[in-house]
Write an enzyme that holds these catalytic residues in place. Structure first.
Site, PDB file in Angstrom:
ATOM      1  N   LYS A  13       0.831  -1.212   0.000  1.00  0.00           N
ATOM      2  CA  LYS A  13       0.000   0.000   0.000  1.00  0.00           C
ATOM      3  C   LYS A  13       0.866   1.263   0.000  1.00  0.00           C
ATOM      4  O   LYS A  13       0.598   2.203  -0.735  1.00  0.00           O
ATOM      5  CB  LYS A  13      -0.910   0.042   1.245  1.00  0.00           C
ATOM      6  CG  LYS A  13      -1.913  -1.096   1.316  1.00  0.00           C
ATOM      7  CD  LYS A  13      -2.856  -0.927   2.506  1.00  0.00           C
ATOM      8  CE  LYS A  13      -2.186  -1.058   3.867  1.00  0.00           C
ATOM      9  NZ  LYS A  13      -1.705  -2.406   4.171  1.00  0.00           N
ATOM     10  N   ARG A  88      -9.383   0.658   8.944  1.00  0.00           N
ATOM     11  CA  ARG A  88      -8.827  -0.650   9.271  1.00  0.00           C
ATOM     12  C   ARG A  88      -9.867  -1.555   9.916  1.00  0.00           C
ATOM     13  O   ARG A  88      -9.600  -2.723  10.127  1.00  0.00           O
ATOM     14  CB  ARG A  88      -7.741  -0.367  10.274  1.00  0.00           C
ATOM     15  CG  ARG A  88      -6.517  -1.194  10.463  1.00  0.00           C
ATOM     16  CD  ARG A  88      -5.631  -1.462   9.321  1.00  0.00           C
ATOM     17  NE  ARG A  88      -4.312  -1.821   9.805  1.00  0.00           N
ATOM     18  CZ  ARG A  88      -3.211  -1.107   9.587  1.00  0.00           C
ATOM     19  NH1 ARG A  88      -3.269  -0.020   8.864  1.00  0.00           N
ATOM     20  NH2 ARG A  88      -2.072  -1.518  10.068  1.00  0.00           N
ATOM     21  N   ARG A 127      11.692  -6.676   5.142  1.00  0.00           N
ATOM     22  CA  ARG A 127      11.484  -5.231   5.023  1.00  0.00           C
ATOM     23  C   ARG A 127      12.307  -4.478   6.073  1.00  0.00           C
ATOM     24  O   ARG A 127      12.446  -4.922   7.204  1.00  0.00           O
ATOM     25  CB  ARG A 127       9.996  -4.935   5.227  1.00  0.00           C
ATOM     26  CG  ARG A 127       9.648  -3.491   5.077  1.00  0.00           C
ATOM     27  CD  ARG A 127       8.235  -3.337   4.594  1.00  0.00           C
ATOM     28  NE  ARG A 127       7.285  -3.310   5.690  1.00  0.00           N
ATOM     29  CZ  ARG A 127       5.993  -3.015   5.519  1.00  0.00           C
ATOM     30  NH1 ARG A 127       5.504  -2.776   4.312  1.00  0.00           N
ATOM     31  NH2 ARG A 127       5.183  -3.004   6.542  1.00  0.00           N
ATOM     32  N   ARG A 162      11.476  -2.980  11.804  1.00  0.00           N
ATOM     33  CA  ARG A 162      10.504  -2.437  12.756  1.00  0.00           C
ATOM     34  C   ARG A 162      10.232  -3.414  13.884  1.00  0.00           C
ATOM     35  O   ARG A 162      10.264  -4.615  13.689  1.00  0.00           O
ATOM     36  CB  ARG A 162       9.187  -2.128  12.031  1.00  0.00           C
ATOM     37  CG  ARG A 162       9.137  -0.737  11.484  1.00  0.00           C
ATOM     38  CD  ARG A 162       8.009  -0.521  10.502  1.00  0.00           C
ATOM     39  NE  ARG A 162       6.741  -1.125  10.894  1.00  0.00           N
ATOM     40  CZ  ARG A 162       5.650  -1.075  10.128  1.00  0.00           C
ATOM     41  NH1 ARG A 162       5.671  -0.452   8.976  1.00  0.00           N
ATOM     42  NH2 ARG A 162       4.548  -1.655  10.521  1.00  0.00           N
ATOM     43  N   ARG A 173      -0.259  -9.506  13.300  1.00  0.00           N
ATOM     44  CA  ARG A 173      -0.810  -8.488  12.402  1.00  0.00           C
ATOM     45  C   ARG A 173      -1.637  -9.120  11.284  1.00  0.00           C
ATOM     46  O   ARG A 173      -2.667  -8.572  10.889  1.00  0.00           O
ATOM     47  CB  ARG A 173       0.317  -7.650  11.790  1.00  0.00           C
ATOM     48  CG  ARG A 173       0.792  -6.541  12.719  1.00  0.00           C
ATOM     49  CD  ARG A 173       2.146  -6.023  12.322  1.00  0.00           C
ATOM     50  NE  ARG A 173       2.151  -5.357  11.035  1.00  0.00           N
ATOM     51  CZ  ARG A 173       3.244  -5.204  10.290  1.00  0.00           C
ATOM     52  NH1 ARG A 173       4.401  -5.690  10.696  1.00  0.00           N
ATOM     53  NH2 ARG A 173       3.183  -4.587   9.146  1.00  0.00           N
TER      54      ARG A 173
HETATM   55  P1  ADP Z   1       1.255  -2.298   8.089  1.00  0.00           P
HETATM   56  O1  ADP Z   1       2.629  -2.316   7.567  1.00  0.00           O
HETATM   57  O2  ADP Z   1       0.861  -3.423   8.954  1.00  0.00           O
HETATM   58  O3  ADP Z   1       0.220  -1.945   7.058  1.00  0.00           O
HETATM   59  P2  ADP Z   1       0.992   0.289   9.328  1.00  0.00           P
HETATM   60  O4  ADP Z   1       2.288   0.985   9.163  1.00  0.00           O
HETATM   61  O5  ADP Z   1      -0.162   0.706   8.502  1.00  0.00           O
HETATM   62  O6  ADP Z   1       1.283  -1.242   9.202  1.00  0.00           O
HETATM   63  O7  ADP Z   1       0.547   0.347  10.871  1.00  0.00           O
HETATM   64  C1  ADP Z   1       1.385  -0.059  11.918  1.00  0.00           C
HETATM   65  C2  ADP Z   1       0.570  -0.204  13.190  1.00  0.00           C
HETATM   66  O8  ADP Z   1      -0.088   1.041  13.488  1.00  0.00           O
HETATM   67  C3  ADP Z   1      -0.564  -1.208  13.118  1.00  0.00           C
HETATM   68  O9  ADP Z   1      -0.125  -2.507  13.402  1.00  0.00           O
HETATM   69  C4  ADP Z   1      -1.521  -0.674  14.182  1.00  0.00           C
HETATM   70  O10 ADP Z   1      -1.045  -0.976  15.488  1.00  0.00           O
HETATM   71  C5  ADP Z   1      -1.392   0.814  14.003  1.00  0.00           C
HETATM   72  N1  ADP Z   1      -2.381   1.351  13.048  1.00  0.00           N
HETATM   73  C6  ADP Z   1      -2.115   1.953  11.847  1.00  0.00           C
HETATM   74  N2  ADP Z   1      -3.252   2.345  11.245  1.00  0.00           N
HETATM   75  C7  ADP Z   1      -4.262   1.989  12.065  1.00  0.00           C
HETATM   76  C8  ADP Z   1      -5.686   2.117  11.986  1.00  0.00           C
HETATM   77  N3  ADP Z   1      -6.297   2.682  10.941  1.00  0.00           N
HETATM   78  N4  ADP Z   1      -6.417   1.622  13.025  1.00  0.00           N
HETATM   79  C9  ADP Z   1      -5.824   1.063  14.089  1.00  0.00           C
HETATM   80  N5  ADP Z   1      -4.499   0.904  14.222  1.00  0.00           N
HETATM   81  C10 ADP Z   1      -3.717   1.366  13.232  1.00  0.00           C
END
Ligand code: ADP
Ligand code: ZN
Length: 214
Positions: A13, A88, A127, A162, A173
């Site tokens: 994404k 989400r 990553r 990370r 996740r």
């Molecule tokens: P990913 O690489 O899993 O897509 P993100 O960078 O989007 O991860 O998000 C990292 C973390 O931030 C998630 O695991 C969650 O804890 C939190 N997070 C991000 N966006 C949201 C959201 N819209 N609702 C709830 N938690 C979120």
């Protein structure tokens, strides 16, 4: 363009969003980036979000909606925005719909970026991310390493794995994604807004989005 990018962690994404911003100046809005920035800066928001994030759990909906209600009304969103990692959950999607109606904004579509689970696991464990909150460049030790190991090409900060990209946090996740986020595919399909694209290459994703915008 005003898009929602849906897809499992590791679906690409963020990469797709960055490529799309170059097309028409739409801004990428990543709730993950905003939250990581807040954790590093030690703000109230960061303190509340940190433990959830480390464990690979979702941050509570009300915190996220507070961030997004403000963010979507900033002037740079007028040109367009790419929502990366938001909504989400179904409650977030419902509240987003209400918010957009209230502020008079119409979305073009929700793009479901579809990738096989094996590909995702491989991408996530390899990553690496720049620690600089203003950069957050993404690398991959196999397919896209920084020129100098552990150092960001763009800003010179450290490039690290990370904390939520350990195997345990990754499997959490993915489980959270399947349980809480995958139902959004049906939600946006019902709204008549969904396109699904196979995410094997980001160029293919970009082309499918362009074709659907005209
Ligand atoms: P990913 O690489 O899993 O897509 P993100 O960078 O989007 O991860 O998000 C990292 C973390 O931030 C998630 O695991 C969650 O804890 C939190 N997070 C991000 N966006 C949201 C959201 N819209 N609702 C709830 N938690 C979120
Ligand atoms: Zn950097």
């Amino acid at each position: 363009m005003k898009l929602i990018l849906l897809g499992a962690p590791g679906a690409g994404k963020g990469t797709v969003a960055k490529l799309l911003t170059a097309i028409d100046g739409s801004v990428q809005i990543s709730t993950g980036d905003i939250l990581r920035g807040a954790v590093q800066a030690g703000t109230e928001l960061g303190k509340k979000a940190e433990a959830f994030m480390k464990a690979g759990d979702l941050v509570p909906d009300d915190l996220i909606m507070g961030i997004m209600e403000q963010r979507l009304q900033e002037p740079d969103c007028e040109k367009g925005f790419l929502l990366d990692g938001f909504p989400r959950t179904i409650p977030q999607a419902e509240q987003l719909k209400e918010l957009l109606e209230r502020i008079g904004v119409k979305l073009d579509m929700a793009v479901n970026i579809d990738v096989a689970r094996e590909v995702i696991l491989d991408r996530l464990t390899t990553r690496r991310t720049c620690v600089n909150p203003d950069c957050q460049a993404i690398y991959n030790v196999k397919s896209n390493p920084p020129q100098k190991e552990g150092v960001c090409d763009k800003c010179g900060s450290d490039v690290v794995q990370r904390e939520d990209e350990t195997e345990e946090a990754i499997s959490n996740r993915l489980a959270t994604y399947n349980e809480k986020t995958a139902p959004l595919i049906g939600f946006y399909d019902n709204e008549g807004m969904l396109i699904t694209v196979d995410a094997t290459s980001s160029d293919a994703v970009i082309n499918a989005i362009k074709a659907n915008l005209d």
